[in-house]
Scaffold this active site. Structure first.
Site, PDB file in Angstrom:
ATOM      1  N   ARG A 149     -26.842 -19.644 -33.318  1.00 26.08           N
ATOM      2  CA  ARG A 149     -26.637 -19.466 -34.751  1.00 26.08           C
ATOM      3  C   ARG A 149     -27.497 -20.488 -35.479  1.00 26.08           C
ATOM      4  O   ARG A 149     -27.820 -21.545 -34.945  1.00 26.08           O
ATOM      5  CB  ARG A 149     -25.170 -19.670 -35.123  1.00 26.08           C
ATOM      6  CG  ARG A 149     -24.191 -18.715 -34.436  1.00 26.08           C
ATOM      7  CD  ARG A 149     -22.763 -19.057 -34.837  1.00 26.08           C
ATOM      8  NE  ARG A 149     -21.792 -18.140 -34.245  1.00 26.08           N
ATOM      9  CZ  ARG A 149     -21.159 -18.348 -33.095  1.00 26.08           C
ATOM     10  NH1 ARG A 149     -21.401 -19.457 -32.397  1.00 26.08           N
ATOM     11  NH2 ARG A 149     -20.284 -17.467 -32.628  1.00 26.08           N
ATOM     12  N   LYS A 171     -18.586 -22.287 -33.229  1.00 23.11           N
ATOM     13  CA  LYS A 171     -17.452 -22.197 -34.137  1.00 23.11           C
ATOM     14  C   LYS A 171     -16.182 -22.712 -33.460  1.00 23.11           C
ATOM     15  O   LYS A 171     -16.015 -22.602 -32.251  1.00 23.11           O
ATOM     16  CB  LYS A 171     -17.237 -20.742 -34.562  1.00 23.11           C
ATOM     17  CG  LYS A 171     -18.361 -20.174 -35.420  1.00 23.11           C
ATOM     18  CD  LYS A 171     -18.055 -18.746 -35.821  1.00 23.11           C
ATOM     19  CE  LYS A 171     -19.133 -18.171 -36.735  1.00 23.11           C
ATOM     20  NZ  LYS A 171     -18.848 -16.767 -37.106  1.00 23.11           N
ATOM     21  N   HIS A 247     -30.016 -14.574 -38.483  1.00 25.15           N
ATOM     22  CA  HIS A 247     -29.141 -13.864 -37.539  1.00 25.15           C
ATOM     23  C   HIS A 247     -29.881 -12.732 -36.830  1.00 25.15           C
ATOM     24  O   HIS A 247     -29.440 -12.264 -35.779  1.00 25.15           O
ATOM     25  CB  HIS A 247     -27.924 -13.312 -38.283  1.00 25.15           C
ATOM     26  CG  HIS A 247     -26.634 -13.604 -37.587  1.00 25.15           C
ATOM     27  ND1 HIS A 247     -26.224 -14.882 -37.265  1.00 25.15           N
ATOM     28  CD2 HIS A 247     -25.664 -12.780 -37.131  1.00 25.15           C
ATOM     29  CE1 HIS A 247     -25.054 -14.827 -36.644  1.00 25.15           C
ATOM     30  NE2 HIS A 247     -24.696 -13.567 -36.554  1.00 25.15           N
ATOM     31  N   ARG A 250     -30.822 -13.723 -33.409  1.00 26.84           N
ATOM     32  CA  ARG A 250     -29.634 -13.750 -32.546  1.00 26.84           C
ATOM     33  C   ARG A 250     -29.270 -12.334 -32.092  1.00 26.84           C
ATOM     34  O   ARG A 250     -28.964 -12.097 -30.920  1.00 26.84           O
ATOM     35  CB  ARG A 250     -28.474 -14.400 -33.314  1.00 26.84           C
ATOM     36  CG  ARG A 250     -27.165 -14.510 -32.545  1.00 26.84           C
ATOM     37  CD  ARG A 250     -26.216 -15.396 -33.355  1.00 26.84           C
ATOM     38  NE  ARG A 250     -24.818 -15.231 -32.987  1.00 26.84           N
ATOM     39  CZ  ARG A 250     -24.222 -15.863 -31.987  1.00 26.84           C
ATOM     40  NH1 ARG A 250     -24.919 -16.698 -31.228  1.00 26.84           N
ATOM     41  NH2 ARG A 250     -22.942 -15.669 -31.739  1.00 26.84           N
ATOM     42  N   HIS A 273     -19.024 -15.917 -28.178  1.00 26.26           N
ATOM     43  CA  HIS A 273     -17.985 -15.095 -28.791  1.00 26.26           C
ATOM     44  C   HIS A 273     -16.648 -15.370 -28.098  1.00 26.26           C
ATOM     45  O   HIS A 273     -16.580 -15.410 -26.872  1.00 26.26           O
ATOM     46  CB  HIS A 273     -18.314 -13.604 -28.655  1.00 26.26           C
ATOM     47  CG  HIS A 273     -19.421 -13.165 -29.557  1.00 26.26           C
ATOM     48  ND1 HIS A 273     -20.147 -12.015 -29.339  1.00 26.26           N
ATOM     49  CD2 HIS A 273     -19.927 -13.713 -30.694  1.00 26.26           C
ATOM     50  CE1 HIS A 273     -21.052 -11.886 -30.293  1.00 26.26           C
ATOM     51  NE2 HIS A 273     -20.935 -12.897 -31.118  1.00 26.26           N
ATOM     52  N   TYR A 282     -22.947  -4.806 -29.635  1.00 27.24           N
ATOM     53  CA  TYR A 282     -24.341  -4.765 -29.219  1.00 27.24           C
ATOM     54  C   TYR A 282     -24.601  -3.648 -28.225  1.00 27.24           C
ATOM     55  O   TYR A 282     -25.718  -3.160 -28.113  1.00 27.24           O
ATOM     56  CB  TYR A 282     -24.753  -6.111 -28.602  1.00 27.24           C
ATOM     57  CG  TYR A 282     -24.771  -7.228 -29.600  1.00 27.24           C
ATOM     58  CD1 TYR A 282     -25.826  -7.381 -30.497  1.00 27.24           C
ATOM     59  CD2 TYR A 282     -23.724  -8.132 -29.667  1.00 27.24           C
ATOM     60  CE1 TYR A 282     -25.834  -8.405 -31.427  1.00 27.24           C
ATOM     61  CE2 TYR A 282     -23.720  -9.163 -30.590  1.00 27.24           C
ATOM     62  CZ  TYR A 282     -24.775  -9.292 -31.468  1.00 27.24           C
ATOM     63  OH  TYR A 282     -24.771 -10.296 -32.393  1.00 27.24           O
TER      64      TYR A 282
END
Length: 302
Positions: A149, A171, A247, A250, A273, A282
């Site tokens: 990111r 995150k 993004h 990514r 994730h 994806y």
């Protein structure tokens, strides 16, 4: 229609007096409910007491098809539900028919991804031995080579780099190890040896990998500008719904891994994730690609 309008006006009066909503919010609710009344009238409904859950569901579907912004759609749903809740409480309808109605799920948006040639073209726009050119090349190679990111890239410390792997801080305070490919590794080495020391000399000793011209940590906005400039030079879209963003690299990283045969759970770990469900969007991209290849290559596809 008159009975419906009276019910709506009574509800708006209630919002004005009891809830003290602002004039702008009330006007927005009025427009949302006017759209709802038109939908009910078109279906031959003239009284809130005659509305069924199916009627509410149909209208919510119409909102989705109207391509409203997420905020506008959410407000319109709130207005409709608030009206029916009020109508049931005030005896204008026997029950709240909107209570158990779920807004239709938004269609899954396929992530924007560049093909390999487009990525190569974008990366090749940055060349030269100037410190900022070496930094920009290293940043772009790093974003595509690790799937990081933009916040993870600009937050990267020198101590997070270790030969062929990098520690990314994602995150929720989660960290992960990601392999560093040869192209990204070479670009980083060139930047760290030949450019970063000179940039750092102008600053106050920040440990961040990517520095600005004053020796401070590169900001997210500056990183975005670097990519925007490279995308424009590569002839890729920089405006509109398909504009290249941080993004995008990514998304491209994940899509190209799956196209190359990577397991979706491995890609989940690489992207950081928390759930594989997030990563599975994806796979829709790769299935779409498979259909395209099949349609053009198989003798009986058409």
């Amino acid at each position: 229609m008159k009975v419906l309008r009276q019910a709506v006006q009574t509800y708006l009066d209630h919002l004005t007096v009891e809830r003290g909503l602002s004039r702008n919010t009330l006007e927005s609710y009025r427009r949302d409910l006017e759209r709802y009344l038109e939908s009910l009238t078109a279906a031959g409904i003239t009284d809130l007491a005659a509305v069924t859950p199916a009627d509410v569901t149909r209208h919510l579907g119409e909102l989705r098809e109207a391509a409203l912004s997420a905020a506008s759609a959410a407000r319109a749903v709130s207005a409709v539900r608030g009206l029916h809740r009020f109508a049931a409480r005030e005896g204008l309808a026997p029950q709240d028919v909107s209570r158990d109605v779920k807004p239709p799920a938004p269609p899954k948006r396929l992530p924007k991804a560049l093909d390999v040639d487009q990525v190569t073209r974008l990366l090749d726009t940055v060349s030269g031995d100037e410190p900022l050119a070496l930094r920009d090349r290293a940043l772009l190679e790093f974003l595509y080579g690790t799937g990081a990111r933009i916040s993870e890239a600009v937050g990267l410390d020198v101590d997070d780099l270790d030969d062929t792997v990098v520690t990314l801080h994602g995150k929720g305070g989660r960290t992960r190890l990601v392999p560093l490919g040869s192209y990204a590794g070479a670009a980083l080495d060139a930047y760290l040896v030949r450019a970063r020391p000179g940039l750092a000399a102008a600053g106050k000793g920040t440990p961040k990998v990517f520095l600005n011209a004053r020796g401070g940590a590169l900001s997210r906005q500056s990183a975005w500008t670097i990519l925007h400039r490279a995308a424009g030079a590569a002839g890729l879209p920089v405006d509109g719904p398909h504009a290249v963003s941080p993004h995008t690299l990514r998304h491209s990283y994940a899509t190209h891994l799956l196209d190359g045969g990577a397991d979706v759970r491995v890609v989940q770990e690489l992207l950081g994730h928390a759930s594989v469900t997030t990563t599975q969007v994806y796979t829709l991209v790769t299935v779409d690609r498979l259909r395209e290849v099949y349609a053009t290559a198989h003798p009986r596809a058409r």
